[in-house]
Write an enzyme that holds these catalytic residues in place. Structure first.
Site, PDB file in Angstrom:
ATOM      1  N   MET A   2      35.109 -13.826  54.162  1.00 43.38           N
ATOM      2  CA  MET A   2      34.175 -14.019  53.042  1.00 43.38           C
ATOM      3  C   MET A   2      34.960 -14.320  51.760  1.00 43.38           C
ATOM      4  O   MET A   2      34.697 -15.298  51.074  1.00 43.38           O
ATOM      5  CB  MET A   2      33.337 -12.750  52.828  1.00 43.38           C
ATOM      6  CG  MET A   2      32.471 -12.378  53.999  1.00 43.38           C
ATOM      7  SD  MET A   2      31.412 -10.974  53.627  1.00 43.38           S
ATOM      8  CE  MET A   2      32.270  -9.667  54.430  1.00 43.38           C
ATOM      9  N   ILE A  10      42.252 -11.553  54.504  1.00 41.21           N
ATOM     10  CA  ILE A  10      41.451 -11.402  55.714  1.00 41.21           C
ATOM     11  C   ILE A  10      42.106 -10.442  56.721  1.00 41.21           C
ATOM     12  O   ILE A  10      43.194 -10.709  57.241  1.00 41.21           O
ATOM     13  CB  ILE A  10      41.170 -12.780  56.361  1.00 41.21           C
ATOM     14  CG1 ILE A  10      40.511 -13.715  55.330  1.00 41.21           C
ATOM     15  CG2 ILE A  10      40.295 -12.637  57.614  1.00 41.21           C
ATOM     16  CD1 ILE A  10      39.256 -13.180  54.655  1.00 41.21           C
ATOM     17  N   GLU A  53      29.315  -2.102  57.437  1.00 47.26           N
ATOM     18  CA  GLU A  53      30.748  -2.156  57.087  1.00 47.26           C
ATOM     19  C   GLU A  53      31.090  -1.041  56.099  1.00 47.26           C
ATOM     20  O   GLU A  53      32.111  -0.368  56.219  1.00 47.26           O
ATOM     21  CB  GLU A  53      31.063  -3.528  56.483  1.00 47.26           C
ATOM     22  CG  GLU A  53      32.517  -3.668  56.079  1.00 47.26           C
ATOM     23  CD  GLU A  53      32.924  -5.087  55.688  1.00 47.26           C
ATOM     24  OE1 GLU A  53      32.092  -6.011  55.834  1.00 47.26           O
ATOM     25  OE2 GLU A  53      34.062  -5.261  55.233  1.00 47.26           O
ATOM     26  N   ARG A  54      30.205  -0.843  55.134  1.00 49.96           N
ATOM     27  CA  ARG A  54      30.475   0.198  54.122  1.00 49.96           C
ATOM     28  C   ARG A  54      30.432   1.587  54.737  1.00 49.96           C
ATOM     29  O   ARG A  54      31.217   2.459  54.365  1.00 49.96           O
ATOM     30  CB  ARG A  54      29.464   0.045  52.979  1.00 49.96           C
ATOM     31  CG  ARG A  54      29.820  -1.168  52.168  1.00 49.96           C
ATOM     32  CD  ARG A  54      28.790  -1.666  51.217  1.00 49.96           C
ATOM     33  NE  ARG A  54      29.315  -2.902  50.650  1.00 49.96           N
ATOM     34  CZ  ARG A  54      28.579  -3.881  50.148  1.00 49.96           C
ATOM     35  NH1 ARG A  54      27.274  -3.774  50.112  1.00 49.96           N
ATOM     36  NH2 ARG A  54      29.159  -4.964  49.669  1.00 49.96           N
ATOM     37  N   GLN A  68      50.486  16.504  46.790  1.00 47.14           N
ATOM     38  CA  GLN A  68      51.160  17.358  45.799  1.00 47.14           C
ATOM     39  C   GLN A  68      51.663  18.649  46.456  1.00 47.14           C
ATOM     40  O   GLN A  68      52.756  19.128  46.166  1.00 47.14           O
ATOM     41  CB  GLN A  68      50.171  17.686  44.664  1.00 47.14           C
ATOM     42  CG  GLN A  68      50.772  18.446  43.505  1.00 47.14           C
ATOM     43  CD  GLN A  68      51.731  17.589  42.684  1.00 47.14           C
ATOM     44  OE1 GLN A  68      51.781  16.376  42.841  1.00 47.14           O
ATOM     45  NE2 GLN A  68      52.509  18.232  41.833  1.00 47.14           N
ATOM     46  N   GLY A  93      54.993  18.627  48.104  1.00 54.82           N
ATOM     47  CA  GLY A  93      56.185  18.445  47.280  1.00 54.82           C
ATOM     48  C   GLY A  93      56.850  17.108  47.591  1.00 54.82           C
ATOM     49  O   GLY A  93      56.171  16.126  47.921  1.00 54.82           O
ATOM     50  N   GLY A 129      33.479  -4.439  49.304  1.00 57.78           N
ATOM     51  CA  GLY A 129      32.743  -4.342  48.040  1.00 57.78           C
ATOM     52  C   GLY A 129      33.368  -3.217  47.237  1.00 57.78           C
ATOM     53  O   GLY A 129      33.498  -2.093  47.730  1.00 57.78           O
TER      54      GLY A 129
HETATM   55  C1  LIG Z   1      43.636  -4.980  52.506  1.00 55.24           C
HETATM   56  C2  LIG Z   1      42.415  -5.797  52.260  1.00 55.24           C
HETATM   57  C3  LIG Z   1      41.645  -6.229  53.329  1.00 55.24           C
HETATM   58  C4  LIG Z   1      40.522  -7.032  53.106  1.00 55.24           C
HETATM   59  N1  LIG Z   1      39.831  -7.520  54.175  1.00 55.24           N
HETATM   60  C5  LIG Z   1      38.886  -8.472  53.973  1.00 55.24           C
HETATM   61  C6  LIG Z   1      38.288  -9.152  55.071  1.00 55.24           C
HETATM   62  O1  LIG Z   1      38.571  -8.855  56.242  1.00 55.24           O
HETATM   63  N2  LIG Z   1      37.397 -10.129  54.815  1.00 55.24           N
HETATM   64  C7  LIG Z   1      37.045 -10.483  53.545  1.00 55.24           C
HETATM   65  O2  LIG Z   1      36.234 -11.394  53.386  1.00 55.24           O
HETATM   66  N3  LIG Z   1      37.584  -9.850  52.487  1.00 55.24           N
HETATM   67  C8  LIG Z   1      38.499  -8.878  52.662  1.00 55.24           C
HETATM   68  N4  LIG Z   1      39.083  -8.240  51.588  1.00 55.24           N
HETATM   69  C9  LIG Z   1      38.677  -8.631  50.251  1.00 55.24           C
HETATM   70  C10 LIG Z   1      37.899  -7.554  49.485  1.00 55.24           C
HETATM   71  O3  LIG Z   1      36.633  -7.377  50.046  1.00 55.24           O
HETATM   72  C11 LIG Z   1      37.862  -7.968  48.014  1.00 55.24           C
HETATM   73  O4  LIG Z   1      39.176  -7.825  47.513  1.00 55.24           O
HETATM   74  C12 LIG Z   1      36.876  -7.158  47.203  1.00 55.24           C
HETATM   75  O5  LIG Z   1      35.551  -7.442  47.573  1.00 55.24           O
HETATM   76  C13 LIG Z   1      37.040  -7.380  45.702  1.00 55.24           C
HETATM   77  O6  LIG Z   1      37.050  -8.748  45.401  1.00 55.24           O
HETATM   78  P1  LIG Z   1      38.221  -9.346  44.485  1.00 55.24           P
HETATM   79  O7  LIG Z   1      39.514  -8.908  45.046  1.00 55.24           O
HETATM   80  O8  LIG Z   1      37.978 -10.783  44.305  1.00 55.24           O
HETATM   81  O9  LIG Z   1      38.053  -8.603  43.082  1.00 55.24           O
HETATM   82  P2  LIG Z   1      37.151  -9.110  41.868  1.00 55.24           P
HETATM   83  O10 LIG Z   1      35.807  -9.478  42.336  1.00 55.24           O
HETATM   84  O11 LIG Z   1      37.937 -10.120  41.105  1.00 55.24           O
HETATM   85  O12 LIG Z   1      37.050  -7.785  40.998  1.00 55.24           O
HETATM   86  C14 LIG Z   1      38.079  -7.331  40.108  1.00 55.24           C
HETATM   87  C15 LIG Z   1      37.574  -6.082  39.372  1.00 55.24           C
HETATM   88  O13 LIG Z   1      36.396  -6.417  38.626  1.00 55.24           O
HETATM   89  C16 LIG Z   1      35.355  -5.533  38.965  1.00 55.24           C
HETATM   90  N5  LIG Z   1      34.058  -6.234  38.886  1.00 55.24           N
HETATM   91  C17 LIG Z   1      33.713  -7.413  39.458  1.00 55.24           C
HETATM   92  N6  LIG Z   1      32.439  -7.712  39.178  1.00 55.24           N
HETATM   93  C18 LIG Z   1      31.949  -6.683  38.429  1.00 55.24           C
HETATM   94  C19 LIG Z   1      30.700  -6.391  37.827  1.00 55.24           C
HETATM   95  N7  LIG Z   1      29.647  -7.216  37.951  1.00 55.24           N
HETATM   96  N8  LIG Z   1      30.564  -5.255  37.108  1.00 55.24           N
HETATM   97  C20 LIG Z   1      31.600  -4.397  36.992  1.00 55.24           C
HETATM   98  N9  LIG Z   1      32.822  -4.616  37.545  1.00 55.24           N
HETATM   99  C21 LIG Z   1      32.994  -5.734  38.244  1.00 55.24           C
HETATM  100  C22 LIG Z   1      35.652  -5.085  40.394  1.00 55.24           C
HETATM  101  O14 LIG Z   1      34.990  -3.877  40.703  1.00 55.24           O
HETATM  102  C23 LIG Z   1      37.161  -4.953  40.323  1.00 55.24           C
HETATM  103  O15 LIG Z   1      37.499  -3.705  39.785  1.00 55.24           O
HETATM  104  C24 LIG Z   1      40.164  -7.387  51.775  1.00 55.24           C
HETATM  105  C25 LIG Z   1      40.915  -6.922  50.698  1.00 55.24           C
HETATM  106  C26 LIG Z   1      42.039  -6.160  50.926  1.00 55.24           C
HETATM  107  C27 LIG Z   1      42.861  -5.712  49.743  1.00 55.24           C
END
Ligand SMILES: Cc1cc2nc3c(=O)[nH]c(=O)nc-3n(C[C@H](O)[C@H](O)[C@H](O)COP(=O)(O)OP(=O)(O)OC[C@H]3O[C@@H](n4cnc5c(N)ncnc54)[C@H](O)[C@@H]3O)c2cc1C
Length: 390
Positions: A132, A164, A249-250, A343, A346, A371
């Site tokens: 996604m 991903i 998922e969540r 913590q 140690g 999310g």
């Molecule tokens: C180890 C790992 C595995 C993952 N696996 C998958 C996977 O298998 N498939 C997949 O599709 N994705 C995957 N992801 C992606 C993950 O779902 C996204 O990183 C996540 O949804 C956040 O999106 P972003 O990184 O673009 O952050 P952003 O959307 O850029 O957000 C950055 C910050 O802004 C905040 N923010 C954004 N919009 C708002 C709002 N409207 N109001 C307040 N705060 C906001 C967010 O909470 C965050 O703190 C993975 C990520 C990681 C690190």
């Protein structure tokens, strides 16, 4: 110890659950634990461990038997997630495969799609991922830019996904794309894309601060021809499907978080009983006891709500708001419990060989992926104000 004070979990009360738990624990002890270092060095687990999990019937446990699944209910999947989490093992992306990709296929796939993929997935012969997120959008999924242009019997797909899970090892990914881009009919659609398709390439696994044995990477699509029969659901249905499936998922993230907290507390009770300072076991200091009492209380409260959410999922009644609540609150709780437990270890708590250190690093991402926790609060608030605010 911890088991002495925890409420009995009705969701795991059957003999079948007890036998399954023993089998999973044996699998972890005999076939997983001593491979973790090697997997972390490689940045991915082995294909053999996927096949072995398949052989033991541990993948796609709640898929119908006609598709090669175990014909069980989701509580067995939850048990599998928990036993890994309690030991601080995050490498194999089994849950994403069994608990996220498989239900997409079961719920929205055609009969041919189910028959083609689910049996291979249950055997661990086909590893799957879900794409996604893109470099420019994660939280704001509607802004995705990967396009799928209609070419009659196929779509021509161009674009990129990032972060991903199972990305490097995957044989197939469910990918969110824009169909009819830049027209009035533009919308998010899901496609089943096999990694052997021409023009489908993968980046090398990212170096992450935790989950080091999990192959998180980028996926690139350069004029990939995807047959129309590989569309999952109708055109423009992708966003709706993802929003529905994201509740599950969540929940899985919440399950991992609560079990990690349980494992962390359990190992901290053991450690502090053995370690001494000033000729006294660390466990005898009131600070240690109070901290662990607080952690256990938080964990128990979350576990009780978690079990309710699992029951609701089994009954197809888990709402987006409840799934968001358990995801954000359990991962916040896990973060603070693991921090407190570390913590109490140690300096040893900072050493990678100790599961508590891995738990600390691995679980930071739980507040971000599936999310972010901020997005979870938006979803909960949206439910609260549904009929009041536009
Ligand atoms: C180890 C790992 C595995 C993952 N696996 C998958 C996977 O298998 N498939 C997949 O599709 N994705 C995957 N992801 C992606 C993950 O779902 C996204 O990183 C996540 O949804 C956040 O999106 P972003 O990184 O673009 O952050 P952003 O959307 O850029 O957000 C950055 C910050 O802004 C905040 N923010 C954004 N919009 C708002 C709002 N409207 N109001 C307040 N705060 C906001 C967010 O909470 C965050 O703190 C993975 C990520 C990681 C690190």
């Amino acid at each position: 110890m911890l088991q002495n004070i925890l409420l009995v979990r009705k969701i795991y009360a059957s003999e079948e659950h007890k036998m399954m738990k023993a089998m999973i624990q044996e699998f972890i002890a005999n076939e997983v634990l001593d491979q973790v270092d090697e997997w972390e060095k490689k940045g991915m687990v082995s294909r053999e461990i996927w096949k072995r999990a398949g052989e033991l019937g541990l993948l796609c446990m709640d898929m119908p038997e006609i598709y090669g699944g175990g014909g069980l209910d989701f509580t067995f999947n939850a048990l599998f997630i928990e036993e890994f989490a309690k030991k601080g093992i995050s490498g194999p992306g089994f849950s994403l495969h069994s608990d996220i990709v498989a239900p997409y296929l079961l719920n929205y796939g055609t009969e041919a799609q189910k028959q083609k993929y689910l049996p291979l997935m249950a055997k661990g012969e086909f590893i799957t991922a879900i794409g996604m997120t893109e470099p420019n959008c994660g939280s704001d999924l509607k802004a995705l830019r990967t396009t799928a242009v209609d070419k009659g019997d196929h779509y021509l797909v161009n674009g990129q996904k990032t972060f991903i899970t199972n990305g490097f090892m995957c044989d197939m990914a469910i990918v969110a794309v824009k169909t009819n881009p830049n027209t009035e009919e533009e919308g998010v659609t899901l496609l089943i894309m096999e990694s052997s398709m021409e023009g489908f390439t993968k980046g090398i696994p990212f170096k992450k601060i935790g989950m080091k044995a999990q192959d998180t990477c980028e996926l690139f699509f350069d004029n990939v021809k995807v047959p129309k029969e590989s569309r999952l659901g109708d055109e423009k249905m992708g966003f709706k499907i993802m929003m529905k499936e994201l509740a599950r998922e969540r929940l899985t993230v919440g399950i991992f978080a609560v079990a990690t907290a349980e494992g962390a507390i359990e190992s901290t009770v053991q450690y502090t009983t053995q370690r001494t300072a000033f000729n006294t076991p660390i466990a005898e200091f009131q600070n240690t006891q109070f901290k662990l009492a607080e952690c256990s209380t938080q964990m128990q409260i979350h576990q009780t709500f978690l079990d309710r959410c699992i029951e609701l999922l089994v009954d197809h009644k888990l709402t987006s708001e409840s799934a968001s609540m358990i995801k954000y609150s359990a991962t916040d709780m896990c973060g603070s419990v693991v921090d407190e437990c570390l913590q109490l270890f140690g300096g040893y708590g900072y050493m990678w060989d100790y599961p508590i250190a891995r738990m600390y690093a691995d679980n930071r991402v739980a507040r971000i992926y599936a999310g972010t926790n901020e997005i979870m609060k938006i979803l909960i608030a949206r439910g609260l104000f549904k009929d009041i605010l536009k």
